[in-house]
Design a protein around this motif. Structure first.
Motif, PDB file in Angstrom:
ATOM      1  N   LEU A 261       0.820  -1.212   0.000  1.00 45.13           N
ATOM      2  CA  LEU A 261       0.000   0.000   0.000  1.00 45.13           C
ATOM      3  C   LEU A 261       0.855   1.263   0.000  1.00 45.13           C
ATOM      4  CD1 LEU A 261      -2.799  -1.152   2.476  1.00 45.13           C
ATOM      5  CD2 LEU A 261      -3.082  -0.704   0.027  1.00 45.13           C
ATOM      6  N   LYS A 262       1.964   1.233   0.702  1.00 44.61           N
ATOM      7  CA  LYS A 262       2.857   2.387   0.706  1.00 44.61           C
ATOM      8  C   LYS A 262       3.451   2.638  -0.674  1.00 44.61           C
ATOM      9  CE  LYS A 262       4.417   2.216   5.560  1.00 44.61           C
ATOM     10  NZ  LYS A 262       5.570   1.897   6.444  1.00 44.61           N
ATOM     11  N   ASN A 265       0.148   2.629  -3.796  1.00 48.96           N
ATOM     12  CA  ASN A 265      -1.193   3.183  -3.627  1.00 48.96           C
ATOM     13  C   ASN A 265      -1.647   4.135  -4.733  1.00 48.96           C
ATOM     14  OD1 ASN A 265      -1.860   6.100  -2.530  1.00 48.96           O
ATOM     15  ND2 ASN A 265       0.148   5.597  -1.655  1.00 48.96           N
ATOM     16  N   CYS A 268      -3.092   1.578  -7.122  1.00 49.39           N
ATOM     17  CA  CYS A 268      -3.754   0.407  -6.530  1.00 49.39           C
ATOM     18  C   CYS A 268      -5.239   0.716  -6.362  1.00 49.39           C
ATOM     19  CB  CYS A 268      -3.118   0.053  -5.193  1.00 49.39           C
ATOM     20  SG  CYS A 268      -3.891  -1.346  -4.354  1.00 49.39           S
ATOM     21  N   ILE A 271      -6.840  -3.886  -3.420  1.00 46.39           N
ATOM     22  CA  ILE A 271      -5.876  -4.822  -2.859  1.00 46.39           C
ATOM     23  C   ILE A 271      -6.632  -6.108  -2.574  1.00 46.39           C
ATOM     24  CG2 ILE A 271      -6.184  -3.843  -0.528  1.00 46.39           C
ATOM     25  CD1 ILE A 271      -3.318  -4.806   0.090  1.00 46.39           C
ATOM     26  N   ILE A 306      -5.720   0.322   4.960  1.00 48.28           N
ATOM     27  CA  ILE A 306      -6.022   1.204   3.827  1.00 48.28           C
ATOM     28  C   ILE A 306      -6.211   2.633   4.307  1.00 48.28           C
ATOM     29  CG2 ILE A 306      -7.779   1.749   2.089  1.00 48.28           C
ATOM     30  CD1 ILE A 306      -8.180  -1.317   1.792  1.00 48.28           C
ATOM     31  N   THR A 310      -3.188   4.993   2.866  1.00 43.41           N
ATOM     32  CA  THR A 310      -3.513   5.513   1.530  1.00 43.41           C
ATOM     33  C   THR A 310      -4.475   6.689   1.631  1.00 43.41           C
ATOM     34  OG1 THR A 310      -5.449   4.103   1.126  1.00 43.41           O
ATOM     35  CG2 THR A 310      -3.294   3.176   0.614  1.00 43.41           C
ATOM     36  N   VAL A 330      -8.907   3.269  -2.285  1.00 48.51           N
ATOM     37  CA  VAL A 330      -8.545   1.861  -2.447  1.00 48.51           C
ATOM     38  C   VAL A 330      -9.627   0.986  -1.817  1.00 48.51           C
ATOM     39  CG1 VAL A 330      -6.841   0.085  -1.890  1.00 48.51           C
ATOM     40  CG2 VAL A 330      -6.088   2.431  -2.413  1.00 48.51           C
TER      41      VAL A 330
END
Length: 531
Positions: A261-262, A265, A268, A271, A306, A310, A330
């Motif tokens: 996620l880092k 994102n 993305c 996920i 999340i 994000t 996300v």
């Protein structure tokens, strides 16, 4: 009996409210009859003013993979008297259409790691047959991209393609996007046209690999930093072919997900998490529900990641990427969700027989996803035909298994917006096993006509549950109960008796005002209120 309620306890949920398949003995045996089961008591209080979120239609998706008889011998069987001119099994297609799948995922699964899409396009006589190094046997690739798109269109399902990040390359993946979505006078777009499809397929959903963290698999990117570096390269080339596509990134454990996620994102859109359950105590069917309920814990944990890692809207995204970042928050994609008992037949023992208890677990899965509509954006049930599937085939027949019916039921009756409900339910107490809620509940509304739908799974094997109802407006003019049930939680359909169906469906008009309703033992019910 294997599971009993010896004392009343309550939990509060606020806003989280083939081949001739032989059925394993444990599927059909394990609960004795109880002649005088006590009627339990519960309560449901809905709050139509507390909206959780719109429900993504994409949660009602399906998955097919080149694995055993999932495709060849399942949805597709050339030369069969049951197949049409395209090779699709007509009896299977009719059942799959009843599922009303919103999304169809292909070609895998772990199979993606060895799949080269160019093997499955063009005249069938010229396609490359390959050994299926993942699941065994040979894949002749007669069911490839064009067939998959055609099948998806027949179902009115959005196609979802997962690209090869094992033996494949970013260029190969980008070429696949061009083949599917290209509109210009270019090589792969022209290849699609030559193969009989002048108009683009407009494939929106693309998975970057599958379970890439899995060390035993034939992958090469089990280190998350290595994966995200490679995934960015794939994302860039694919987005440069079609900036409108959406990506599903493969999740894993907490550490992997955090780094993913880092790093990813901005591109993305989803996920993924894969979630399978099996019955831990064979003589206690309701022990399945503890693992089913664990999906809620997984979703809540991922939702926090999340939110923490994000932003809802991507800012500061360089124009030199030459494509836009994701446009929405996300979401979670449950792109492999199912019940996997490890005693089946066929490839890797994946042809499972399901009883009515499994159907109750399936309905609970859908309730959980609806309760978390604010973060669950997609789900594709694994799988569709023969492999961990709601549909089973033999050479001469096919059947809808018990889990088929709640899938159809939820896709028919669920509203389009999830709302809050406070539920007080007795628990099922089991010897040497964790207690589980007897009732699993979610509430929705249909914004088109204002109807209210309360979806209830009574997971108790023997006891009816008398339930008080609150929060239901006096504006409603009619109420109807729709119920699925079977003679017992052990009832199962059998491919050896394809004309016999153990599942019953009932519809009953109810008098208003409705202040209480008794949910029958082991039932799946939709209470529908209309103005």
């Amino acid at each position: 009996m294997a599971s009993i309620l010896s004392r009343r306890r309550f939990i509060n949920l606020t806003g989280i409210s083939g081949i001739a398949l032989s059925i394993p003995d444990w599927v059909l045996a394990g609960i004795g009859k109880v002649s005088s089961a006590k009627v339990l008591e519960a309560s449901i209080d809905v709050d139509v003013n507390k909206v959780i979120a719109p429900i993504a239609p994409e949660i009602f998706g399906q998955f097919i993979e080149h694995l055993g008889r999932a495709i060849d011998g399942g949805v597709y069987e050339e030369g069969s008297t049951l197949s049409n001119a395209k090779g699709y099994r007509k009896d299977v297609l009719e059942k799959v259409q009843q599922l009303r799948a919103s999304v169809l995922r292909f070609p895998g699964g772990t199979f993606t790691k060895i799949y080269h899409w160019t093997d499955g396009v063009g005249p069938k006589k010229d396609r490359h047959a390959r050994p299926n190094l993942i699941w065994g046997g040979v894949t002749n690739n007669h069911f490839g991209t064009d067939e998959f798109i055609d099948y998806s269109r027949t179902l009115n399902a959005a196609p979802y393609l997962a690209v090869n990040m094992g033996t494949g390359t970013a260029e190969e993946a980008a070429n696949w996007v061009e083949y599917c979505n290209g509109t210009r006078d270019t090589y792969y777009a022209n290849m699609r046209r030559k193969n009989g499809n002048d108009k683009p397929f407009n494939v929106k959903y693309w998975g970057l690999g599958n379970e890439e963290s899995a060390e035993p698999d034939a992958g090469r990117l089990q280190n998350v930093k290595e994966f995200t570096k490679e995934a960015w390269f794939y994302a860039k080339l694919m987005k440069l072919q079609d900036p409108s596509i959406k990506f599903i990134l493969p999740g894993a454990d907490d550490t992997w997900n955090e780094q993913l996620l880092k790093d990813m994102n901005p591109v993305c859109d989803y996920i993924s998490t894969h979630y399978y359950v099996s019955t831990p105590k064979r003589d206690v069917p309701s022990s399945l529900f503890g693992l089913v309920d664990g999906l809620e814990t997984q979703i809540i944990k991922m939702k926090k990641q999340i939110a923490d890692l994000t932003p809802g809207k991507v800012t500061g995204f360089s124009e030199w990427y030459r494509f836009p970042p994701r446009q929405q928050a996300v979401k979670i994609s449950l792109d492999e969700l199912g019940i996997w008992e490890h005693e089946g037949e066929g490839a890797y023992h994946l042809e499972n027989a399901y009883n009515w208890n499994h159907a109750l677990g399936t309905a609970t899965f859908y309730n959980i996803m609806l309760r978390h509509a604010d973060v669950v954006g997609m789900a594709t049930w694994a799988q569709t035909v023969n492999v961990l599937a709601p549909i089973l085939t033999s050479k001469t027949a096919s059947i809808a298994q018990t889990v088929f019916y709640p899938m159809v039921f939820y896709r028919k009756h669920s509203g389009d917006t999830a709302i809050a409900a406070i539920v007080k339910t007795p628990q099922i107490e089991m010897k040497d096993a964790k207690e589980h809620a007897a009732l699993d509940v979610t509430a929705t509304i249909n914004s088109k006509d204002g109807s209210l739908i309360i979806l209830v799974v009574n997971r108790h094997a023997e006891a009816d549950t008398k339930t008080s109802l609150a929060g239901i407006s006096n504006k409603y003019r009619s109420a109807t109960a729709y119920e699925l049930n079977a003679a017992s939680v052990l009832a199962a359909n059998d491919i050896k008796q394809p004309k016999k169906n153990v599942v019953t469906e009932k519809e009953q008009a109810l008098s208003l005002p409705l202040r209480e309703y008794t949910f029958k033992a082991h039932s799946i019910t939709a209470l529908v209120f209309k103005g």
